[in-house]
Scaffold this motif. Structure first.
Motif, PDB file in Angstrom:
ATOM      1  N   GLN A 360     -55.342 -85.162  37.794  1.00 52.27           N
ATOM      2  CA  GLN A 360     -55.095 -83.743  37.533  1.00 52.27           C
ATOM      3  C   GLN A 360     -53.607 -83.434  37.473  1.00 52.27           C
ATOM      4  O   GLN A 360     -53.158 -82.623  36.652  1.00 52.27           O
ATOM      5  N   GLU A 361     -52.835 -84.083  38.321  1.00 55.01           N
ATOM      6  CA  GLU A 361     -51.393 -83.827  38.349  1.00 55.01           C
ATOM      7  C   GLU A 361     -50.742 -84.183  37.004  1.00 55.01           C
ATOM      8  O   GLU A 361     -49.935 -83.410  36.475  1.00 55.01           O
ATOM      9  N   ASP A 364     -51.897 -81.633  34.344  1.00 55.52           N
ATOM     10  CA  ASP A 364     -51.217 -80.347  34.536  1.00 55.52           C
ATOM     11  C   ASP A 364     -49.763 -80.405  34.057  1.00 55.52           C
ATOM     12  O   ASP A 364     -49.235 -79.430  33.510  1.00 55.52           O
ATOM     13  N   LYS A 367     -49.769 -79.892  30.388  1.00 56.74           N
ATOM     14  CA  LYS A 367     -49.982 -78.487  30.033  1.00 56.74           C
ATOM     15  C   LYS A 367     -48.732 -77.656  30.315  1.00 56.74           C
ATOM     16  O   LYS A 367     -48.417 -76.705  29.585  1.00 56.74           O
ATOM     17  N   ALA A 397     -56.603 -78.665  31.019  1.00 55.93           N
ATOM     18  CA  ALA A 397     -55.986 -79.909  31.485  1.00 55.93           C
ATOM     19  C   ALA A 397     -56.896 -80.533  32.537  1.00 55.93           C
ATOM     20  O   ALA A 397     -57.236 -79.884  33.533  1.00 55.93           O
ATOM     21  N   THR A 398     -57.283 -81.778  32.320  1.00 52.27           N
ATOM     22  CA  THR A 398     -58.282 -82.378  33.205  1.00 52.27           C
ATOM     23  C   THR A 398     -58.266 -83.904  33.132  1.00 52.27           C
ATOM     24  O   THR A 398     -57.899 -84.470  32.103  1.00 52.27           O
TER      25      THR A 398
END
Length: 733
Positions: A360-361, A364, A367, A397-398
């Motif tokens: 995820q970081e 992100d 994004k 975002a994933t």
């Protein structure tokens, strides 16, 4: 067909409406000028008409410029003397616009004329701006999407219908220079500040009518037609004006390095025109305009940067019979700089975007690239808070691949490794719909090999972006051996949606763009090993019109990347790999830890802020400067032929299917000498017989890499040109 129509309202105001049938935006044609002239004559002769308003029948725009067929008509009318036809045709345009400007007034007293205003509902470019500049007052709508300007320099010409002379006399040489020489299109507020328009109005037609009904004689006399006129900033013979023109000349030569004929001609027209009266200045402008149009560079630039570029953007190479493939939901695999840029331009185009990375970081962070971009736009007043929220809302975002369900296009931008890409392809194809097109954003790996990991190779394609994605105009689409027409159409429709220019090429090592860029870089490096000064090499390239020289470009793209490409190519080609001193130089630089700008040490030294200081003197310890440096032209020809011969080979081998893509792709992809129209246009300018002869000379002196390709040899023997033999439009006709 009627482009201009005349009507008269109850208040005695004539409305001349420009509305070209069948066009989304008005363009000026040969017949259009004649019709405009007739409308003006009728309005001036009608005693009941008190004033004239010229406007557009197109919603949101006034005009997009000139129909370039007008230039061809001018040439044809002169028969064996095309220069005469162009000059007389240009002077005819000046005559019509001058008629508008003088508006029937008494030549001596400057009284008795009829006020003429322009009402612009939106965008006005080129002749669409030159026409309003000849009227007495310009009113523009409060249209945030509209753009105004004189962008002719961008396609190798300059404003030749009075725009050059009028802007210089209206705002002065220094204020006009960047407008004319950079060709930037401005929004309505900046256009007013620059002097393109006079007033911004909610209803420009109503405001223009009100003005013409109340205008006094003195208000319709242009400053340059009034007694005692002095050019803003001073004429060339004035002390202040002289310094302005010295500065303008320095600015032009600094930006163009003397490589662009139109810029020099523009400055000459401005300088010489400023020494004489207005009507003589128009004649001087027409002579320089004709000179530029007769230069083969002008025709090549117009063809590549206007006609060919527009044709490719409108689907000239799109497979026939395939229905619309517009993208609604796109999945982007990899949220690094490239993937983040792809997500940005896709969301900007209104698509739903799924941005995937390992955690995820990382997703992100990708994004956040869009958020940073939008924040910069907000500071400049280009982006609203609502637009920012909407764009960010379109990006998910994933790290979860399940979010890719429902996507109709996937663009993979993960690490440039065959195994990593193959694994990702298999994982994603197990999730996405069966009709979803899968694209790889690779710059070096063969698409046909990558497609082996796919269970539907006909739906697998390459979409090669250039970095940074949001700034670069070109997208290279690569067809694998099994890629089907729907995948090609999907890629082309997607590129159209993100408002970039596509080229479609067949699969081969380095595709097209990198195939030509690498020899350019290698030739520069090879010259360093021969003792040629890096300063000479880079400046030789800049004086050819390249944005950066090959030595600087190597630092910008990183030296270890060059080393990696060299090793991978050598491993793939085995014994067929041509050993090169340029590789030795790159490997040595890598060993020294001088990896380029990113390491603050490469062919250049950098300060603590990362700014280039000077060429690294340690380079000369390994490769001492030769006592006798080569001729500038020799260096330039080595750099040019290294690239253009690869373009010819790409055409010869079928990597390029359309020569328009070869030229447009070169200019937009890596900044190949725009004045030339592209590598194949450049060969047409110098002539294939000379090109083949020069190949033989360079081969004898420098080696087999300059061997004349069989196609070029055949064309030279037959005296053929590339656009004479391969022009798609000629074939269609």
């Amino acid at each position: 067909m009627t482009d201009f129509t005349l009507s008269k309202d109850a208040d005695g105001v004539a409305i001349i409406t420009w509305d070209v049938p069948g066009k989304s935006m008005n363009v000026m044609s040969f017949d259009g000028f004649a019709q405009l002239s007739d409308c003006i004559d009728q309005a001036l002769a009608d005693d009941e008409i008190k004033g004239i308003v010229i406007t557009s029948g197109k919603e949101g725009s006034f005009a997009g410029g000139m129909d370039l067929n007008l230039l061809a008509v001018m040439k044809e009318q002169a028969g064996d003397n095309p220069a005469k036809g162009l000059f007389e045709g240009t002077m005819n345009m000046h005559g019509v616009l001058r008629k508008i400007e003088l508006a029937g007034m008494d030549p001596k007293t400057k009284k008795g004329g009829k006020p003429i205003a322009t009402a612009l509902p939106g965008t006005a470019a080129g002749i669409g701006m030159e026409l309003p500049l000849s009227t007495h007052r310009i009113f523009a709508a409060e249209n945030p999407k509209a753009k105004y300007g004189l962008p002719e320099i961008m396609v190798g010409i300059f404003p030749g219908a009075g725009g050059t002379t009028r802007m210089v006399r209206k705002v002065g040489a220094i204020a006009a220079a960047p407008l004319l020489l950079e060709g930037k299109m401005l929004d309505v507020k900046k256009a007013k500040s620059a002097g393109y328009i006079d007033e911004i109005a909610e209803d420009p037609v109503a405001a223009a009518k009100d003005w013409v009904l109340n205008a006094k004689d003195a208000e319709i006399v242009k400053p340059w037609d009034a007694k005692g006129y002095k050019m803003p900033g001073g004429a060339p013979y004035h002390p202040a004006g002289f310094m302005n023109f010295v500065g303008a000349s320095a600015m032009v030569n600094s930006k163009t390095q003397g490589a662009f004929p139109a810029a020099k001609a523009l400055l000459s027209a401005v300088y010489e025109g400023a020494l004489v009266d207005f009507d003589t200045a128009l004649k001087i402008e027409a002579r320089w305009f004709t000179s530029v149009l007769m230069n083969p560079s002008s025709g090549a630039m117009i063809r590549s940067l206007f006609l060919n570029k527009e044709a490719l953007e409108k689907g000239a190479v799109r497979p026939a019979g395939v229905p619309d493939q517009s993208v609604k939901k796109i999945g982007v695999l990899g949220a690094g700089m490239m993937g983040a840029g792809i997500a940005l331009v896709s969301a900007q185009a209104g698509m739903e975007v799924v941005l995937v990375d390992r955690d995820q970081e990382a997703a992100d962070k990708g994004k956040a690239y869009t958020e940073t971009y939008l924040d910069k736009g907000m500071k400049r007043g280009k982006v609203t808070a609502e637009k920012k929220e909407a764009m960010l809302g379109r990006i998910t975002a994933t790290p979860d691949l399940d979010h890719l369900k429902g996507c109709d296009l996937i663009i993979e931008a993960v690490f440039e490794d065959m195994g990593v890409k193959a694994e990702m392809t298999k994982k994603v194809e197990a999730i996405i719909p069966e009709d979803c097109i899968f694209a790889s954003n690779t710059s070096t790996l063969p698409i046909s090999d990558l497609a082996k990991a796919s269970v539907r190779a006909d739906q697998f394609i390459g979409i090669h972006f250039f970095s940074p994605v949001e700034k670069m105009f070109l997208v290279e689409i690569i067809k694998g051996k099994e890629t089907g027409d729907r995948a090609v159409a999907k890629a082309l429709d997607y590129v159209r949606q993100i408002r970039k220019t596509p080229i479609v090429v067949n699969d081969a090592r380095f595709f097209y763009a990198n195939r030509c860029i690498i020899p350019y870089i290698n030739e520069g490096a090879r010259m360093v090993t021969e003792g040629v000064s890096p300063v000479l090499i880079d400046n030789a390239a800049r004086q050819l019109g390249f944005p950066v020289g090959p030595i600087q470009l190597t630092d910008e793209t990183s030296i270890d990347l060059g080393a990696k490409i060299a090793r991978a190519t050598k491993a793939a080609m085995g014994n067929e790999y041509p050993e090169s001193p340029s590789d030795d130089l790159i490997f040595w630089m890598e060993e020294q830890g001088r990896l380029g700008r990113k390491a603050n040490a490469g062919f250049f030294d950098y300060d603590e802020k990362g700014k280039r200081v000077e060429y690294w003197k340690g380079l000369q310890d390994k490769y001492p400067l030769a006592e006798d440096q080569p001729d500038l032209i020799e260096v330039q020809e080595r750099l040019m032929f290294a690239q253009v011969l690869e373009a010819v080979r790409a055409l010869e081998e079928g990597v390029l299917e359309d020569i328009r893509e070869g030229d447009v792709g070169a200019i937009l992809g890596w900044g190949f000498a725009p004045w030339s129209g592209g590598p194949l246009s450049w060969l047409d300018i110098i002539g294939t017989p000379y090109a083949a002869e020069r190949c033989d000379q360079l081969t004898a002196q420098y080696g087999e890499r300059f061997t004349c390709p069989p196609l070029l040899r055949e064309m030279a023997d037959k005296g053929q040109s590339f656009y004479g033999r391969f022009n798609p439009e000629a074939k269609a006709a």
